[in-house]
Design a protein around this motif. Structure first.
Motif, mmCIF file in Angstrom:
data_model
loop_
_atom_site.group_PDB
_atom_site.id
_atom_site.type_symbol
_atom_site.label_atom_id
_atom_site.label_comp_id
_atom_site.label_asym_id
_atom_site.label_seq_id
_atom_site.Cartn_x
_atom_site.Cartn_y
_atom_site.Cartn_z
ATOM 1 N N ARG A 148 76.857 82.792 -29.161
ATOM 2 C CA ARG A 148 76.219 83.016 -30.449
ATOM 3 C C ARG A 148 75.246 84.167 -30.304
ATOM 4 O O ARG A 148 74.081 83.959 -29.957
ATOM 5 N N ARG A 150 73.897 88.049 -32.017
ATOM 6 C CA ARG A 150 73.961 88.919 -33.185
ATOM 7 C C ARG A 150 74.434 90.315 -32.822
ATOM 8 O O ARG A 150 75.093 90.973 -33.607
ATOM 9 N N MET A 188 69.013 80.628 -18.036
ATOM 10 C CA MET A 188 68.382 81.387 -19.112
ATOM 11 C C MET A 188 69.408 82.204 -19.871
ATOM 12 O O MET A 188 69.377 82.277 -21.105
ATOM 13 N N ASP A 191 71.299 79.872 -22.194
ATOM 14 C CA ASP A 191 70.447 79.568 -23.346
ATOM 15 C C ASP A 191 70.478 80.748 -24.303
ATOM 16 O O ASP A 191 70.657 80.605 -25.517
ATOM 17 N N PHE A 192 70.261 81.855 -23.705
ATOM 18 C CA PHE A 192 70.200 83.141 -24.350
ATOM 19 C C PHE A 192 71.375 83.398 -25.267
ATOM 20 O O PHE A 192 71.263 84.006 -26.319
ATOM 21 N N GLY A 194 73.302 81.072 -26.490
ATOM 22 C CA GLY A 194 73.654 79.889 -27.250
ATOM 23 C C GLY A 194 74.876 79.205 -26.667
ATOM 24 O O GLY A 194 75.500 78.368 -27.313
ATOM 25 N N TYR A 197 75.030 75.208 -25.929
ATOM 26 C CA TYR A 197 75.186 74.348 -27.083
ATOM 27 C C TYR A 197 76.591 74.450 -27.646
ATOM 28 O O TYR A 197 77.171 73.480 -28.101
ATOM 29 N N LEU B 184 65.724 90.919 -33.760
ATOM 30 C CA LEU B 184 66.706 90.561 -32.734
ATOM 31 C C LEU B 184 66.024 89.954 -31.508
ATOM 32 O O LEU B 184 66.489 88.959 -30.946
ATOM 33 N N MET B 188 66.317 86.281 -29.900
ATOM 34 C CA MET B 188 66.728 86.064 -28.511
ATOM 35 C C MET B 188 65.717 85.210 -27.771
ATOM 36 O O MET B 188 66.077 84.329 -27.000
ATOM 37 N N ASP B 191 66.200 81.580 -28.823
ATOM 38 C CA ASP B 191 67.377 81.051 -28.138
ATOM 39 C C ASP B 191 67.006 80.715 -26.703
ATOM 40 O O ASP B 191 67.316 79.647 -26.170
ATOM 41 N N PHE B 192 66.408 81.687 -26.123
ATOM 42 C CA PHE B 192 65.941 81.680 -24.773
ATOM 43 C C PHE B 192 65.158 80.432 -24.408
ATOM 44 O O PHE B 192 65.270 79.908 -23.307
ATOM 45 N N TYR B 197 66.949 75.020 -31.290
ATOM 46 C CA TYR B 197 67.644 73.743 -31.295
ATOM 47 C C TYR B 197 66.666 72.591 -31.304
ATOM 48 O O TYR B 197 66.884 71.581 -31.949
#
Lengths: 202, 202
Positions: A148, A150, A188, A191-192, A194, A197, B184, B188, B191-192, B197
């Motif tokens: 995920r 952008r 990381m 996570d970064f 996405g 998940y 952006l 990030m 998310d990181f 979530y």
DNA sequence: ATTTTATATGAACGAACGTTCATACGGAAG
DNA sequence: CTTCCGTATGAACGTTCGTTCATATAAAAT
């Protein structure tokens, strides 16, 4: 008046390169003199010119060999198909390679502007090739709907950035060992993206 | 007793500092000569010493003023209570400040090793203070259970790293504008931290 | 108008710079 | 043993370095 016994070029040549690397990393290219390199190698300054046409070539060869060995090592690295695995592999590869080439990495990053324009273009292309490795993994993961993100380009640069930062603080006797750092950065990165998940949901 | 208004130093002094900054950023401290600075300012080299005791002080003052103005600007920045808001604010603040101080940032990062040991310690402390700003936000978010991170220190460094990388590629006429880049990087970072979530679930 | 003083010049200092070169050495080849 | 050649020396080249200083200039103060 006489040359020191036991000093042969096949011993001196690598010593010149290694000494230049070490001093450039410590003090910077512009701040290191040919005489300083010679002193550390243990020869007079004139002898250096048996091994390099000039000071610029010492720097260029350090960067060229570093970038080529980095790309060659990645080319040899076993590739898995899943973009997620590839990200983990890339981070592990990158950190392990850079842990073992601290001086080279530092010089490669700091001394780009001291390359002649022609030499700079050569190195810059190789640097961009390496960046492309990560970019393409991200694009593949994006296409597969696993990540995920952008903007793959920005994420590429952000990951490169956070990985590069490691070189500024990692110490062999620091709080964290290499495997832990690799694991942390893999986490990381996921996570970064996405990605964790996406997996959990999938 | 002493003349204050209209004196030449009021004009030349800032020009010396600005020229030194620009040349250091472009060519590196060690590669820039006092004569080169003087030529760009438009005076003879001897005149520079009316404005700086030596070359080292030119570098130190650039870094000192940069770090102090960075920390002062953050101190003035409105603070919100939620660690999540604070992360967003910090990223916006950091990027906006650094967009406007491209040369200073670059010199501050590249020329640390050309500081005298004494000067280095001063700058290094300020740099660490700034790092601590982010570290403490992360700790607060961690304590509040808002962030999912394994190691606040590493995450701090990773975020600093990815933000720092922006300086190496940002161009005013590039593909992305400042607001987009800020957005952006805010995304990030969240998310990181697993923060998005955490919120969605909460 | 004269004095004061901040600011600039231009020459000079010794040191260090990258690079070159004639020369000397010493191991290998014959 | 003699020759040869790769490797080193040590001196030298012209240039540039950071810094200093006696002196000149011009604006401000009186």
């Amino acid at each position: 008046m006489s040359r020191t016994s036991g000093s042969f070029s096949n011993k001196t040549a690598p010593r010149v390169a290694q000494t230049a690397l070490r001093l450039f990393a410590k003090y910077g290219y512009a701040a290191v003199s040919m005489r300083q390199i010679a002193r550390d190698v243990g020869v007079q300054v004139g002898a250096l010119y048996n091994y390099t046409p000039d000071k610029q070539a010492l720097l260029f060869n350090i960067l060229l060999q570093h970038m080529e060995s980095l790309l060659a090592a990645w080319a040899r690295y076993p590739k898995r198909t899943d973009p997620l695995d590839q990200i983990n592999d890339f981070i592990q590869f990158h950190l392990e390679f850079h842990f073992s080439k601290v001086d080279e990495v530092f010089v490669a990053y700091m001394e780009l502007r001291n390359l002649s324009p022609k030499n700079f273009m050569v190195i810059e292309k190789l640097r961009h090739d390496y960046e492309t490795v990560l970019h393409e993994i991200l694009n593949a993961g994006l296409l597969a709907g696993q990540f995920r993100i952008r903007d793959a380009k920005i994420v590429t640069l952000a990951i490169i950035g956070m990985l590069k930062e490691v070189g500024t603080w990692y110490r062999p006797d620091g709080r964290l060992g290499k495997p832990e750092i690799i694991s942390l950065y893999q986490d990381m990165a996921l996570d970064f993206l996405g990605a964790k998940y996406a997996i959990k949901k999938g």
